[in-house]
Design a protein around this motif. Structure first.
Motif, PDB file in Angstrom:
ATOM      1  N   GLY A   5       0.829  -1.207   0.000  1.00 14.66           N
ATOM      2  CA  GLY A   5       0.000   0.000   0.000  1.00 14.66           C
ATOM      3  C   GLY A   5       0.852   1.240   0.000  1.00 14.66           C
ATOM      4  N   ASP A  12      -3.762  -1.493   3.553  1.00  9.72           N
ATOM      5  CA  ASP A  12      -3.202  -1.112   4.852  1.00  9.72           C
ATOM      6  C   ASP A  12      -3.401  -2.229   5.875  1.00  9.72           C
ATOM      7  OD1 ASP A  12      -2.476   1.320   3.785  1.00  9.72           O
ATOM      8  OD2 ASP A  12      -4.178   2.420   4.642  1.00  9.72           O
ATOM      9  N   ASN A  13      -4.551  -2.891   5.787  1.00  9.25           N
ATOM     10  CA  ASN A  13      -4.839  -4.006   6.690  1.00  9.25           C
ATOM     11  C   ASN A  13      -3.863  -5.159   6.468  1.00  9.25           C
ATOM     12  OD1 ASN A  13      -6.567  -6.840   6.485  1.00  9.25           O
ATOM     13  ND2 ASN A  13      -6.859  -5.773   8.426  1.00  9.25           N
ATOM     14  N   LYS A  58      -4.583   8.124   0.735  1.00  2.30           N
ATOM     15  CA  LYS A  58      -4.306   8.105   2.154  1.00  2.30           C
ATOM     16  C   LYS A  58      -5.560   8.448   2.944  1.00  2.30           C
ATOM     17  CE  LYS A  58       0.575   9.317   1.649  1.00  2.30           C
ATOM     18  NZ  LYS A  58       1.663  10.264   1.981  1.00  2.30           N
ATOM     19  N   SER A 107      -7.532   0.922  -0.488  1.00  2.00           N
ATOM     20  CA  SER A 107      -6.359   1.366   0.267  1.00  2.00           C
ATOM     21  C   SER A 107      -6.421   0.867   1.705  1.00  2.00           C
ATOM     22  CB  SER A 107      -6.257   2.894   0.234  1.00  2.00           C
ATOM     23  OG  SER A 107      -6.151   3.363  -1.099  1.00  2.00           O
ATOM     24  N   TYR A 117      -4.109   4.364  -4.872  1.00  5.09           N
ATOM     25  CA  TYR A 117      -3.932   4.447  -3.421  1.00  5.09           C
ATOM     26  C   TYR A 117      -4.250   5.853  -2.943  1.00  5.09           C
ATOM     27  CZ  TYR A 117      -2.142   3.831   1.257  1.00  5.09           C
ATOM     28  OH  TYR A 117      -2.070   3.755   2.623  1.00  5.09           O
ATOM     29  N   ASN A 172      -0.940  -4.912   5.116  1.00  2.40           N
ATOM     30  CA  ASN A 172       0.376  -4.428   5.525  1.00  2.40           C
ATOM     31  C   ASN A 172       0.569  -4.576   7.034  1.00  2.40           C
ATOM     32  OD1 ASN A 172       2.886  -2.876   4.721  1.00  2.40           O
ATOM     33  ND2 ASN A 172       2.078  -1.520   6.302  1.00  2.40           N
ATOM     34  N   GLU A 173      -0.448  -4.226   7.784  1.00  5.74           N
ATOM     35  CA  GLU A 173      -0.376  -4.368   9.247  1.00  5.74           C
ATOM     36  C   GLU A 173      -0.190  -5.833   9.631  1.00  5.74           C
ATOM     37  OE1 GLU A 173      -3.093  -3.389  13.245  1.00  5.74           O
ATOM     38  OE2 GLU A 173      -3.937  -3.134  11.234  1.00  5.74           O
TER      39      GLU A 173
END
Length: 411
Positions: free
Chosen positions: A121, A361-362, A410, A357, A408, A364-365
């Motif tokens: 992301g 991000d999810n 933010k 996005s 993407y 990525n976490e």
């Protein structure tokens, strides 16, 4: 029970690439070890090794972006199919998407295993570039550089592009201009991963000679199967060289199904590597599944994968129906910038991108120390589907439909 994308009577899963699938890679790895070692000995310095390891981590990040880059095009084709139609094609594309998502997670496990940091992301700085490609786009990593990939609806053209993405090694040559520039390029995704295996093996061999290992990552950062909500196979966690090879073997096996055997010369009709279909194989590699959709028929158990075989590598089995007109014909490669800011289509496209996005991000976490977070993304996936389909049912002034742009934004 036979699913629509399997050959009738499939019952058992057969490994698409056997455990000993990398003999050529191991031989090349030995050559690479000798080459790298000579540099280190000449320099008498760990700096070269550290630089090689840093380059490996960059290449693994490229692999992560490569796996992801296929997902938006596949989803556009999938979501554009009108409900209740093209059931077999729908199941095939959906199964491929699930496996590509699985590949992303396993590549992230590889990055964490060598103490890297997967970026999904958003990137750390603007200098790191974009994780999501700007479609139309070549594949990341200079893989098959002549291929251009678009966001488009389900069609024969898009399916042909998909099988080119998954094309086995040996089908294409590197453009001469790239060779002259000395840029690293790869004729296929399989060739890209072959280079990865070589580098990983070479660096781990060098490290082991010093009583060390490159696999120094925190095991807690691995995403295990119990936290993965999708189908498409079982996640492989990575703690050593064998695990790394298994991950890459699974990725290449599900995508291409082979490491070059389809195009090996001369054609040997008795070589079992060409017989990749039949009752002992539960599912075929992406390359072959897209061929089935394009030609509207399954592979027969007696079909050969080699292009020089009597069936020329094409499916000759039972036919199934494909209605190429039962689609929402979205504008290829839409962008938020296509619409005036604040207009209804701009807001709906932005809302889709915000959801996508958030999903990235999810992930990525989850891949950076909190694997249980993956389950929080289930509702985001459903929201993504509904918002994409909503866009694909909104007509534009040019007579085409709107569609998801996969940009993407933010939060």
């Amino acid at each position: 029970m036979t699913t629509p994308f399997k050959q009738p009577n499939d019952s058992k899963r057969q490994k698409l690439i056997p455990d000993n699938a990398f003999p050529e890679l191991q031989a090349k790895a030995v050559m690479a070890v000798n080459s790298i070692e000579s540099e280190v000995v000449a320099a008498d310095d760990d700096t070269i090794f550290d630089a090689k390891l840093a380059e490996l981590k960059r290449m693994l990040q490229t692999a992560l972006e490569l796996e992801h880059s296929t997902i938006p095009p596949y989803l556009c084709a999938l979501y554009s199919i009108k409900p209740g139609t093209n059931l077999t094609a729908t199941e095939i594309i959906k199964s491929v998407v699930l496996e590509e998502m699985l590949h992303m997670i396993m590549v992230a496990n590889l990055i964490n295993a060598v103490n890297g940091k997967p970026c999904i992301g958003a990137k750390e700085t603007d200098n790191d570039g974009n994780f999501i490609p700007d479609y139309p786009t070549p594949l990341p990593g200079n893989v098959d550089p002549k291929l251009n990939v678009s966001l488009a609806c389900f069609s024969k053209e898009s399916i042909r592009t998909f099988w080119k993405i998954e094309h086995p090694e040996g089908g294409f040559a590197i453009p001469e201009e790239l060779l002259q520039k000395g840029e690293k390029s790869y004729p296929s995704i399989g060739a890209f991963y072959e280079a990865l295996v070589k580098d990983i093996t070479a660096l781990e061999t060098m490290a082991s000679q010093k009583g060390k290992t490159i696999f120094t990552g925190d095991p807690a950062r691995q995403v295990p199967s119990e936290h993965y909500y999708g189908a498409g196979g079982k996640i492989i966690t990575v703690f050593n060289l064998e695990d790394a090879k298994n991950v890459i073997g699974e990725i290449v096996g599900q995508g291409e199904g082979t490491l070059g055997s389809i195009f090996s010369e001369p054609f040997n009709p008795g070589d079992e590597r060409y017989l990749m279909f039949g009752p002992t194989v539960e599912e075929y590699a992406h390359y072959f599944r897209f061929k089935e959709v394009h030609y509207e028929r399954y592979y027969a158990p007696t079909d050969s994968a080699h292009r020089d075989s009597p069936n020329h590598g094409l499916p000759t089995g039972k036919k199934f129906e494909v209605d190429w007109e039962a689609v929402c014909k979205m504008k290829p490669n839409p962008k938020m910038s296509d619409y005036p800011k604040g207009s209804p289509l701009y807001e709906k496209t932005y809302d889709f991108n915000k959801t996508y996005s958030a999903l990235l991000d999810n992930i990525n976490e989850a891949c950076n120390g909190r694997p249980a977070a993956l389950r929080d993304g289930i509702m985001l996936m459903y929201d993504l589907k509904y918002k994409a389909i909503e866009l694909m049912n909104i007509p534009r002034e040019d007579g085409l439909m709107a569609g998801p742009s996969f940009e993407y934004v933010k939060s």
